[in-house]
Design an enzyme around this catalytic site. Structure first.
Site, PDB file in Angstrom:
ATOM      1  N   HIS A 120      33.712   8.341 -53.192  1.00 38.65           N
ATOM      2  CA  HIS A 120      34.593   7.268 -52.826  1.00 38.65           C
ATOM      3  C   HIS A 120      34.400   6.167 -51.647  1.00 38.65           C
ATOM      4  O   HIS A 120      35.018   5.870 -50.799  1.00 38.65           O
ATOM      5  CB  HIS A 120      35.635   8.162 -51.526  1.00 38.65           C
ATOM      6  CG  HIS A 120      36.450   9.698 -52.233  1.00 38.65           C
ATOM      7  ND1 HIS A 120      37.129  10.156 -53.743  1.00 38.65           N
ATOM      8  CD2 HIS A 120      37.290  10.366 -52.148  1.00 38.65           C
ATOM      9  CE1 HIS A 120      37.994  10.632 -53.555  1.00 38.65           C
ATOM     10  NE2 HIS A 120      37.226  11.433 -52.739  1.00 38.65           N
ATOM     11  N   HIS A 194      45.062   9.084 -52.254  1.00 35.78           N
ATOM     12  CA  HIS A 194      44.577  10.194 -52.111  1.00 35.78           C
ATOM     13  C   HIS A 194      45.532  10.900 -50.243  1.00 35.78           C
ATOM     14  O   HIS A 194      44.998  11.657 -49.847  1.00 35.78           O
ATOM     15  CB  HIS A 194      43.197  10.030 -51.324  1.00 35.78           C
ATOM     16  CG  HIS A 194      42.409  11.035 -51.375  1.00 35.78           C
ATOM     17  ND1 HIS A 194      42.400  11.924 -50.939  1.00 35.78           N
ATOM     18  CD2 HIS A 194      41.410  11.165 -52.038  1.00 35.78           C
ATOM     19  CE1 HIS A 194      41.587  12.973 -50.793  1.00 35.78           C
ATOM     20  NE2 HIS A 194      41.367  12.727 -51.718  1.00 35.78           N
ATOM     21  N   ASP A 266      38.927  21.319 -58.209  1.00 33.89           N
ATOM     22  CA  ASP A 266      38.732  19.798 -57.561  1.00 33.89           C
ATOM     23  C   ASP A 266      37.881  18.832 -58.975  1.00 33.89           C
ATOM     24  O   ASP A 266      37.297  19.111 -59.087  1.00 33.89           O
ATOM     25  CB  ASP A 266      37.476  20.191 -56.552  1.00 33.89           C
ATOM     26  CG  ASP A 266      37.309  18.431 -56.122  1.00 33.89           C
ATOM     27  OD1 ASP A 266      38.509  17.704 -56.360  1.00 33.89           O
ATOM     28  OD2 ASP A 266      36.392  18.515 -54.834  1.00 33.89           O
ATOM     29  N   GLU A 331      45.254  12.592 -57.347  1.00 34.47           N
ATOM     30  CA  GLU A 331      44.879  11.344 -57.637  1.00 34.47           C
ATOM     31  C   GLU A 331      45.267  10.447 -59.361  1.00 34.47           C
ATOM     32  O   GLU A 331      44.143  10.834 -59.216  1.00 34.47           O
ATOM     33  CB  GLU A 331      43.649  11.368 -57.204  1.00 34.47           C
ATOM     34  CG  GLU A 331      43.149  11.292 -55.457  1.00 34.47           C
ATOM     35  CD  GLU A 331      42.208  13.169 -55.437  1.00 34.47           C
ATOM     36  OE1 GLU A 331      41.541  11.892 -54.807  1.00 34.47           O
ATOM     37  OE2 GLU A 331      41.764  13.505 -54.783  1.00 34.47           O
TER      38      GLU A 331
END
Ligand code: BGC
Length: 366
Positions: A120, A194, A266, A331
């Site tokens: 990120h 996010h 994820d 996202e």
């Protein structure tokens, strides 16, 4: 018109000197409230371009805040485990393997803030800087335009990158996020939003009963460090098949190596679309309140992360703990680690070109 008035607040009261040191221009942190004709209300701060609150009606018109977050800027700055609640993530959303990539013959090294990888955008990514901001409006919407210049070598990336993110709340209960960026040196760029959602309301338990559809026949499986292996297998016959709506919790407990690596979902999904097409990426329905979230995007991928790292220690705006899987993120993005994966769509922005991306979060109830 009264219901189209945008209000501007000084954001929160006390800035300690320690915080003031971390954030140089603490005084310029503001909170902006957007409203629309249907009573929807969205709050955005120029610290990290964070969406701090999204108030939406359920099927009976009852309002709830469906975005996880805090009500004090200090909590965003000091957040344990850095969950990136509501923030704009950049310069590169998700992971870059071992924090390194080679571009035009030069190898660049980035912070390893999620060992052994870069996550990120680094230690001080776009979620932890103060953006310039101004209110803006058009026919049927009002918004906030946020600007940030990431300097050449900031967090190790090449080139001065000028980024503009505009949030627009429309009278159709859509929250549009429009991204634009230009650079003076070739650089990877992958911006995303996010937000963690719980359509029952933030702090109202887990999201495992939410029914999710993702328009993706393929996904990008990962290794133990959550770096894509480069393969694009079909989701059919796996727990990753969300092509028809199903509760998030239905298959999450299956024995599956990918679910083990992610501690649940994820993963990046490969959206069924042609390049750059604006299309429906995901739809989420919460059965008890009837709230629906539809996400449209021009991006080729979407990271579905179901709050696997939340553990009840963080308390949100209403003081309720954010339990394990108490929120989900969807996202929109290019695939993780693209700078090291020649077969993935490119994330390299060149001088003279304009990075452009749009994502729309539409809320309704039935
Ligand atoms: C990532 C997760 C990470 C989370 C919070 C998500 O985008 O995919 O692995 O834990 O962000 O940092």
């Amino acid at each position: 018109m009264k219901n189209l008035i945008v209000t501007l607040f000084g954001f929160f009261l006390l800035a300690s000197s320690a915080l003031a040191q971390q954030v140089e221009d603490f005084d310029s942190i503001q909170l902006y409230t957007l409203t629309n004709r249907q009573g929807m209300k969205v709050k955005i701060t120029n610290y990290g371009a964070i969406i701090t609150s999204i108030m939406v009606p359920d099927r009976d018109g009852k309002m709830a805040d469906v975005a996880l977050g805090y009500d004090r800027v200090e909590d965003y700055i000091n957040a344990v485990d850095k969950p990136y609640f509501g923030a704009i993530v950049g310069r590169y959303g998700n992971r870059i393997a071992e924090g390194a990539f080679t571009l035009d013959g030069e190898t660049y090294t980035l912070a390893i803030n999620n060992p052994p990888n870069h996550l990120h955008g680094g230690v001080i990514g776009f979620d932890k800087v103060v953006w310039g901001a101004r209110l803006t409006r058009g026919s049927g919407w009002q918004g906030v335009e946020l600007k940030y210049r990431a300097k050449d070598k900031e967090e190790g990336y090449p080139g001065n990158l000028d980024v503009t993110v505009t949030y627009k709340l429309t009278d159709k209960n859509e929250l549009r996020v429009e991204y634009q960026a230009t650079t003076d040196k070739a650089t990877p760029v992958n911006l995303t939003q996010h937000s963690y959602f719980n359509l029952k309301g933030e702090g109202e338990g887990t999201i495992l009963d939410h029914e999710l559809m993702i328009s993706a026949k393929q996904y990008t499986p990962v290794d133990e460090g959550l770096i894509p292996t480069g393969e694009l297998p079909d989701v059919a016959g796996t727990p990753f098949d969300f092509t028809s709506p199903k509760p998030i919790g239905r298959d999450i407990g299956q024995e599956d190596q990918q679910l083990e690596y992610g501690l649940g979902y994820d993963h990046n999904f490969v959206l069924d679309k042609s390049e750059g097409e604006m299309s429906l990426a995901a739809r989420v329905h919460e059965p008890t309140t009837g709230r629906i979230l539809e996400i449209r995007t021009t991006e080729p991928g979407i990271q579905f992360y179901c709050g696997n790292f939340l553990d009840g220690r963080l308390k949100g705006k209403s003081g309720k703990p954010y339990v394990h899987r108490g929120g989900f993120c969807l996202e929109t993005q290019h695939y993780p680690d693209s700078p090291n994966q020649p077969n993935f769509p490119s994330t390299i922005l060149k001088p003279g070109d304009v990075y452009q991306s749009t994502t729309v979060f539409k809320f309704s109830a039935e």
